[in-house]
Design an enzyme around this catalytic site. Structure first.
Site, PDB file in Angstrom:
ATOM      1  N   ARG A 118      -3.617  -9.892   4.832  1.00 17.03           N
ATOM      2  CA  ARG A 118      -3.747  -9.961   2.888  1.00 17.03           C
ATOM      3  C   ARG A 118      -2.900  -9.422   2.237  1.00 17.03           C
ATOM      4  O   ARG A 118      -2.260  -8.712   2.773  1.00 17.03           O
ATOM      5  CB  ARG A 118      -5.394  -9.656   2.993  1.00 17.03           C
ATOM      6  N   LYS A 137       0.937  -1.135   0.187  1.00 19.15           N
ATOM      7  CA  LYS A 137       0.100  -0.354  -0.340  1.00 19.15           C
ATOM      8  C   LYS A 137       0.627   1.624  -0.425  1.00 19.15           C
ATOM      9  O   LYS A 137       1.837   1.491   0.572  1.00 19.15           O
ATOM     10  CB  LYS A 137      -1.025  -0.123   1.033  1.00 19.15           C
TER      11      LYS A 137
END
Length: 355
Positions: free
Chosen positions: A332, A297
């Site tokens: 995840r 991210k």
């Protein structure tokens, strides 16, 4: 105790033999019933912008008779039931399969059925307990995908995964997609909107028996990173997830079928994300397994020259270890093999063995 709401943030973590010895001596308690123990807590009372914090050792906390405190402490320490049939005594990896042309990291790489199925099989071979199949990008700035297009992307992949050893998760905000995915073999409904986007999602989750992941997001993907704002990001995200869990339970979804995700990067600045990381253990007070999705991210870019998402893997491994050290159970990730290795080395180091 005051009349304010109580939050508990476990601290002073111990692992392996040290954890068991401290628990036996009454000096520590198990974190979510796992192999990590905590020896102290930060007790937070009040509400965002109006909270006060106090430190307690576990022995002192154990003597407290306040019923609200006892209830919250029980949620923190109680063992977690298997999620989607998975034992959570060790970190479980959810491998990402984006069947999309525009996902932030791997958009366009697996948007054809054959490639997506092969990638899911590779992630499973690498150690993914779950493969998360998504047909709509929810990256910052992304547009909504209509139901028919999303179904056309994910259903052939789900059909191609019949017989896989991994648990199949459908990453969607739409009830119709989740219902079709359940018929095709999916066991988890992973909704970044926590069932607030589609009013039918809650009923579909209850009726299909899918286990669910409830994630926090501030705003819609198109604009969520324009100006995220909180009075206290940690307590506000906690309160939101707690309310969504209560809504699910009221609809007939058992707590054992629910996992929570604080939603790193979804309507959060770098400072917000770091605050959530520092307080992962507080979210055990929700009483459900915790899923952390930090992989590649944008906020990781702030710690080095990593403009390209794939260059953020070292930071992604560090994020997984930081969350695992606070007892998070589900991760995840894009790179299953690398994350598995990183977490394996960390566990061996802190537990003193490979087990």
């Amino acid at each position: 105790m005051s009349d304010g709401k109580i939050y508990l943030r476990p601290l002073g973590f111990l692992y392996g033999p040290q954890a068991y010895a401290a628990m036996e001596d009454g000096l520590a308690l198990p974190l979510a019933g796992g192999t990590t123990a905590f020896t102290s807590v930060e007790l937070i009372e009040g509400a965002p912008k109006k909270s006060k914090a106090y430190m307690f050792s576990v022995p002192a906390l154990s003597e407290a008779g306040d019923p609200d405190l006892r209830s919250r402490l029980n949620l923190v320490v109680q063992p977690r039931s298997p999620f989607a049939g998975l034992d959570l005594s060790r970190p479980a990896l959810m491998g990402i399969v984006n069947v999309t042309p525009d996902s932030f990291s791997d958009g366009g790489l697996y948007d054809e059925t054959e490639g997506a199925v092969a990638h899911a099989a590779e992630l499973t071979k690498d150690g993914a307990a779950i493969v998360d199949i998504g047909g709509e990008s929810t990256r910052p700035g992304s547009d909504t995908v209509v139901v028919d297009d999303e179904l056309a992307r994910v259903l052939p992949v789900l059909q191609g995964l019949k017989g896989t050893s991994a648990v199949i998760s459908i990453d969607t905000r739409k009830a119709e997609v989740a219902k079709a995915a359940a018929k095709a073999g999916a066991k988890i409904f992973n909704d970044v909107s926590a069932f607030t986007y589609d009013p039918d999602s809650l009923q579909v989750a209850a009726e299909t028996g899918l286990d669910v992941v409830l994630m926090h997001a501030q705003g819609e993907p198109k604009t969520m990173q324009d100006n995220p704002s909180y009075d206290d990001v940690v307590l506000e995200v906690f309160d939101y997830l707690e309310a969504r869990i209560e809504t699910c339970v009221a609809a007939g979804i058992a707590p054992s079928r629910i996992a929570a995700d604080p939603g790193l990067g979804f309507g959060k600045t770098l400072e917000h994300n770091l605050a959530l990381f520092a307080n992962v253990s507080l979210f055990h007070g929700l009483g459900v397994p915790l899923l952390i999705g930090a992989s590649r991210k944008q906020f990781i870019r702030g710690f080095g020259q990593a403009a390209e998402p794939k260059a953020r893997e070292p930071g992604s491994y560090a994020a997984a270890i930081a969350a695992a050290s606070q007892g998070a159970q589900l991760f995840r990730v894009h790179d299953v093999a690398g994350t598995r290795q990183a977490l394996g080395v960390w566990r061996a180091a802190v537990f003193g063995s490979e087990n």
